[in-house]
Design an enzyme around this catalytic site. Structure first.
Site, PDB file in Angstrom:
ATOM      1  N   THR A 187     173.665  12.036  13.422  1.00 60.87           N
ATOM      2  CA  THR A 187     174.453  11.554  14.560  1.00 60.87           C
ATOM      3  C   THR A 187     173.565  10.778  15.527  1.00 60.87           C
ATOM      4  OG1 THR A 187     176.077  13.311  14.449  1.00 60.87           O
ATOM      5  CG2 THR A 187     175.608  12.478  16.626  1.00 60.87           C
TER       6      THR A 187
ATOM      7  N   ARG B  68     188.552  17.657   9.342  1.00 59.97           N
ATOM      8  CA  ARG B  68     187.576  18.326  10.221  1.00 59.97           C
ATOM      9  C   ARG B  68     187.057  17.378  11.307  1.00 59.97           C
ATOM     10  NH1 ARG B  68     181.990  17.558  11.903  1.00 59.97           N
ATOM     11  NH2 ARG B  68     181.102  19.607  12.299  1.00 59.97           N
TER      12      ARG B  68
ATOM     13  N   GLY C 241     184.140  17.442  14.532  1.00 55.45           N
ATOM     14  CA  GLY C 241     183.030  18.210  15.090  1.00 55.45           C
ATOM     15  C   GLY C 241     182.982  18.144  16.603  1.00 55.45           C
TER      16      GLY C 241
ATOM     17  N   GLY D 225     174.008  18.260  15.870  1.00 54.41           N
ATOM     18  CA  GLY D 225     173.777  19.542  15.219  1.00 54.41           C
ATOM     19  C   GLY D 225     175.031  20.040  14.545  1.00 54.41           C
TER      20      GLY D 225
HETATM   21  N1  ASP Z   1     177.313  17.195  15.442  1.00 56.50           N
HETATM   22  C1  ASP Z   1     177.847  16.423  14.358  1.00 56.50           C
HETATM   23  C2  ASP Z   1     179.117  17.068  13.871  1.00 56.50           C
HETATM   24  O1  ASP Z   1     179.176  18.274  13.792  1.00 56.50           O
HETATM   25  C3  ASP Z   1     176.917  16.296  13.208  1.00 56.50           C
HETATM   26  C4  ASP Z   1     175.595  15.674  13.559  1.00 56.50           C
HETATM   27  O2  ASP Z   1     175.048  15.949  14.632  1.00 56.50           O
HETATM   28  O3  ASP Z   1     175.077  14.907  12.735  1.00 56.50           O
HETATM   29  O4  ASP Z   1     180.026  16.358  13.502  1.00 56.50           O
END
Ligand code: ASP
Length: 354
Positions: free
Chosen positions: A216, A244, A246, A269
């Protein structure tokens, strides 16, 4: 000492102290991340290490140009994130991870700390720059969050560039999906329409990158008008299912900014944990209570860890001091301000360096 000597000493001290004080409170300040996770020296070749550092510098420069010129924190964030969305190294925009059905579904959010306005999008499949869509939701719609095809059509209706979904395809992420699906005994979907054939793949890193990381991207900024802002953009988690979503587009979880609280936050995360811990908002509550951005970030990441989550955050305080915290072995990150040159870091035990 005579009065004259005292006055002289005070004047000399003021002269020496002045530049130092100016350095401590920059006129503008900017920080970015490109994801946290299992990122160890052994898992990156020198070329891969250099490629990530160069990519971080490009994003910092995009933000720096705007902020140094007196531009807004929001413009700086959008510019830097768009650079990273276009870069296949990061899990955002082009180079995003795939869902179990073999699609790229993109999430993003932005928040203006000066007004507490916010915008977010989830599940985009055709908008080239999801961060631009999030900003358009904030500025050109009466809403805060739009999802799915409706969000893409809104983005198209305000003139944001639309692309074929195969634009986001990279061979590296496709292979990552295949590995993840095999591990879960799930069927591997057909390659997306419009994707290049496997033999045409030229984006496979050698040796393969360790995929146990979150790619991300995010940015936090303080502009010359004292406005704080935060933005984050992601493809989410590899092999995600069932629509889904996040933490990234959840305001207060992966993204938050508030001038009143004195903070701007972008997270990366395991999103499910970052949502449950309301990470970004919690950090701002702490800074409002007087904690430094660094202390607030560290405490919050420890809290995320205590419920089983892993990842990191970047935080900008109203004093322009960037803070970084993670409970992973690395986080792609960087910072630049009116009083410090652009610096980047990858590994957890490493200081920012030019
Ligand atoms: N936080 C992001 C998510 O859960 C994933 C990432 O940080 O790459 O979608």
């Amino acid at each position: 000492m005579t009065r004259l000597r005292l006055a002289l000493a005070a004047a000399i001290f003021a002269l020496i102290a002045a530049p130092a004080a100016a350095q401590e409170t920059p006129r503008w300040s900017f920080a970015i991340h490109g994801g946290a996770g299992v990122i160890e020296r052994a898992s990156l070749t020198p070329e891969q290490d250099a490629a990530y550092r160069a990519a971080l510098h490009r994003a910092l420069e995009a933000g720096q140009t705007i902020l140094a010129d007196g531009g807004s924190a929001l413009d700086a964030i959008q510019a830097a994130i768009q650079v990273m969305e276009d870069d296949p190294l990061f899990n955002a925009g082009r180079g995003a991870v795939f869902t179990a059905e073999g699609r790229n579904e993109l999430d993003a959010a932005v928040m203006d700390g000066a007004t507490l306005n916010a915008g977010s999008v989830a599940g985009l499949t055709t908008t080239r720059h999801p961060i631009g869509a999030a900003r358009a939701v904030m500025e050109q719609s009466p809403h805060v969050m739009l999802i799915g095809p409706g969000a893409d059509s809104f983005a198209a209706s305000v003139g944001l560039e639309q692309v074929d979904p195969s634009f986001f395809f990279t061979e590296r992420r496709w292979r990552g999906l295949e590995t993840a699906l095999r591990a879960q005994n799930l069927p591997i979907p057909p390659r997306p329409a419009g994707a290049p054939g496997p033999q045409a793949a030229n984006d496979l890193p050698q040796p393969p990158l360790n995929e146990r990381k979150f790619g991300t991207v995010g940015a936090v900024a303080l502009d010359q008008q004292g406005r704080l802002a935060a933005g984050t953009s992601t493809g989410g988690m590899t092999a995600k299912r069932w629509g889904r979503v996040g933490d990234v587009p959840v305001i207060g979880a992966g993204t938050y900014a508030s001038n009143a609280d004195g903070c701007a936050v972008s997270a990366t995360g395991s999103g499910e944990y970052f949502i449950r811990a309301t990470v970004a908002r919690d950090i701002c509550v702490s800074t409002r209570g007087g904690a430094t951005a660094q202390a607030a970030a560290e405490t919050e990441i420890a809290d995320v860890g205590s419920i089983g989550g892993d990842g990191g955050v970047i935080v900008m305080g109203r004093d322009g001091a960037p803070a970084f915290a993670m409970n992973t072995s690395g986080m792609y990150r960087g910072a630049v301000s009116s009083s410090a040159p652009a610096q980047v870091a990858i590994y957890g035990d490493e200081d920012l360096q030019p």
